[in-house]
Design an enzyme around this catalytic site. Structure first.
Site, PDB file in Angstrom:
ATOM      1  N   GLY A   8       0.847  -1.194   0.000  1.00  0.00           N
ATOM      2  CA  GLY A   8       0.000   0.000   0.000  1.00  0.00           C
ATOM      3  C   GLY A   8       0.877   1.238   0.000  1.00  0.00           C
ATOM      4  O   GLY A   8       0.548   2.260   0.608  1.00  0.00           O
ATOM      5  N   GLN A  12      -1.058   7.816   1.618  1.00  0.00           N
ATOM      6  CA  GLN A  12      -0.532   8.980   2.356  1.00  0.00           C
ATOM      7  C   GLN A  12       0.692   8.610   3.194  1.00  0.00           C
ATOM      8  O   GLN A  12       1.697   9.316   3.180  1.00  0.00           O
ATOM      9  CB  GLN A  12      -1.626   9.549   3.270  1.00  0.00           C
ATOM     10  CG  GLN A  12      -1.200  10.819   4.008  1.00  0.00           C
ATOM     11  CD  GLN A  12      -2.082  11.150   5.217  1.00  0.00           C
ATOM     12  OE1 GLN A  12      -2.907  10.343   5.633  1.00  0.00           O
ATOM     13  NE2 GLN A  12      -1.895  12.330   5.778  1.00  0.00           N
ATOM     14  N   TYR A 142     -14.553   0.395   9.441  1.00  0.00           N
ATOM     15  CA  TYR A 142     -13.116   0.668   9.571  1.00  0.00           C
ATOM     16  C   TYR A 142     -12.647   0.321  10.995  1.00  0.00           C
ATOM     17  O   TYR A 142     -11.651  -0.372  11.187  1.00  0.00           O
ATOM     18  CB  TYR A 142     -12.873   2.144   9.253  1.00  0.00           C
ATOM     19  CG  TYR A 142     -11.461   2.637   9.401  1.00  0.00           C
ATOM     20  CD1 TYR A 142     -10.465   2.247   8.519  1.00  0.00           C
ATOM     21  CD2 TYR A 142     -11.139   3.545  10.401  1.00  0.00           C
ATOM     22  CE1 TYR A 142      -9.180   2.736   8.637  1.00  0.00           C
ATOM     23  CE2 TYR A 142      -9.853   4.043  10.524  1.00  0.00           C
ATOM     24  CZ  TYR A 142      -8.877   3.635   9.642  1.00  0.00           C
ATOM     25  OH  TYR A 142      -7.604   4.124   9.766  1.00  0.00           O
TER      26      TYR A 142
HETATM   27  N1  SER Z   1      -7.246   9.058   9.406  1.00  0.00           N
HETATM   28  C1  SER Z   1      -8.143   7.961   9.622  1.00  0.00           C
HETATM   29  C2  SER Z   1      -9.524   8.277   9.195  1.00  0.00           C
HETATM   30  O1  SER Z   1      -9.921   9.405   9.358  1.00  0.00           O
HETATM   31  C3  SER Z   1      -8.172   7.584  11.091  1.00  0.00           C
HETATM   32  O2  SER Z   1      -7.271   6.601  11.320  1.00  0.00           O
HETATM   33  O3  SER Z   1     -10.211   7.422   8.739  1.00  0.00           O
END
Ligand code: SER
Length: 320
Positions: A8, A12, A142
């Site tokens: 990956g 970012q 997530y």
């Molecule tokens: N940066 C991530 C998000 O906002 C959090 O781990 O999904």
């Protein structure tokens, strides 16, 4: 010397982790892998780079074996806001890449780093000075993947002796590649928009506190934890880390002190509002400090100054 695979690598974190690892371990010892051929072509200008789908176990395992990989940074993930648009896909990608990586790490005796997140926490987690060990009942796919990933990584360590390690990243502010699909992305996007248009429309409610980290500290967290003496690690998957916490309104007010013409407003995204409200206001990262010497260098003021300068330069160069 380590032989490192970054999965990956076009995201970012990956785009900045690869040069950071090259600096520490040598150019030839770091291989960047990404699913997208056009991204790999770009990565290939400054690193060894391969097209790889972490879900294709056989090819992934063959590559690790043939290259003698001993360390894997598994950065493959759909982030929080994108995940809610397609939960099934988020589960398949986030967990599929992790499970394959853990199995390969077990087979080929690799150390493995997989980021967890503040997204692993939920509404009934204590929001202020969120402890290392606490209630974790996230209400996003997530977050569900992150909690499962933490437990699975610890299980592979205790059951199979896999050297798995992880931190719970807050929002990461950076000026390399843009983040995509996260709830904390506003704290990056705003700097680009200030440089380009002088105004920003924020989708996260103005008074929502979330933890943040500047990329140089995030990079240091990863390499420092992976180098840490295993006998000192009481925890493994995963450590709270943070260096600042603020609301959108506080960030924008600080930016305006430096760019008086900056204006902003809010168009709240209900999904991002719900997600951000369920996450901690600020983490307690004492365990990371005690167990492996976590000590971030960047505070809010320095980050704002650095980001404003970097994004201004990107806009001037036509890179954004
Ligand atoms: N940066 C991530 C998000 O906002 C959090 O781990 O999904």
């Amino acid at each position: 010397m380590k032989k490192i695979l970054v999965l990956g690598a076009g995201g970012q974190i990956g785009t900045e982790l690869v040069p950071h690892l090259q600096k520490n371990y040598g150019y030839d010892n770091v291989i960047a892998a990404d699913l997208r051929p056009e991204i790999v072509a770009k990565l290939g200008q400054n690193s060894r780079a391969v097209v790889m789908n972490a879900l294709e176990m056989e090819a992934y395992a063959k590559f690790v074996k043939s290259e003698g990989i001993d360390t894997i940074y598994n950065l493959v993930a759909l982030l929080s806001a994108t995940g809610e648009k397609n939960p099934q896909l988020a589960w398949n990608i986030n967990m599929g890449a992790l499970l394959n990586s853990l199995n390969i790490a077990q087979e080929y005796k690799c150390s493995i780093f997989t980021p967890s997140s503040i997204g692993a926490f939920g509404e009934n987690t204590p929001h202020y000075k969120t402890p290392q060990d606490t209630v974790m009942r996230p209400n996003t796919i997530y977050g569900v993947c992150k909690v499962t990933g933490e437990m699975l990584s610890d299980y592979y360590h205790s059951r199979f002796g896999v050297d798995s390690r992880s931190v719970r990243f807050p929002g990461i502010i950076s000026n390399g590649a843009l983040p995509g699909g996260g709830t904390t992305d506003y704290a990056v996007e705003v700097f680009y928009e200030v440089a380009k248009r002088g105004k920003y429309t924020c989708e996260v409610p103005q008074d929502t506190y979330m933890d943040m980290l500047y990329m140089p500290d995030a990079l240091e967290a990863m390499t420092q934890l992976m180098e840490a003496d295993p006998s000192k690690l009481v925890h493994r998957n995963s450590f709270n880390v943070t260096s600042m916490s603020f609301t959108p309104e506080q960030l924008f007010t600080e930016i305006k002190k430096r760019v008086p013409s900056f204006t902003w407003d809010y168009e709240i995204d209900p999904v991002k509002a719900q997600i951000s409200a369920s996450w901690p206001d600020c983490l307690d990262d004492t365990c990371a400090r005690e167990e492996w010497g976590w000590n971030p260098k960047w505070g809010m003021d320095a980050v704002i100054d650095d980001m404003l300068a970097a994004c201004r330069k990107k806009v001037e160069n036509g890179e954004y």
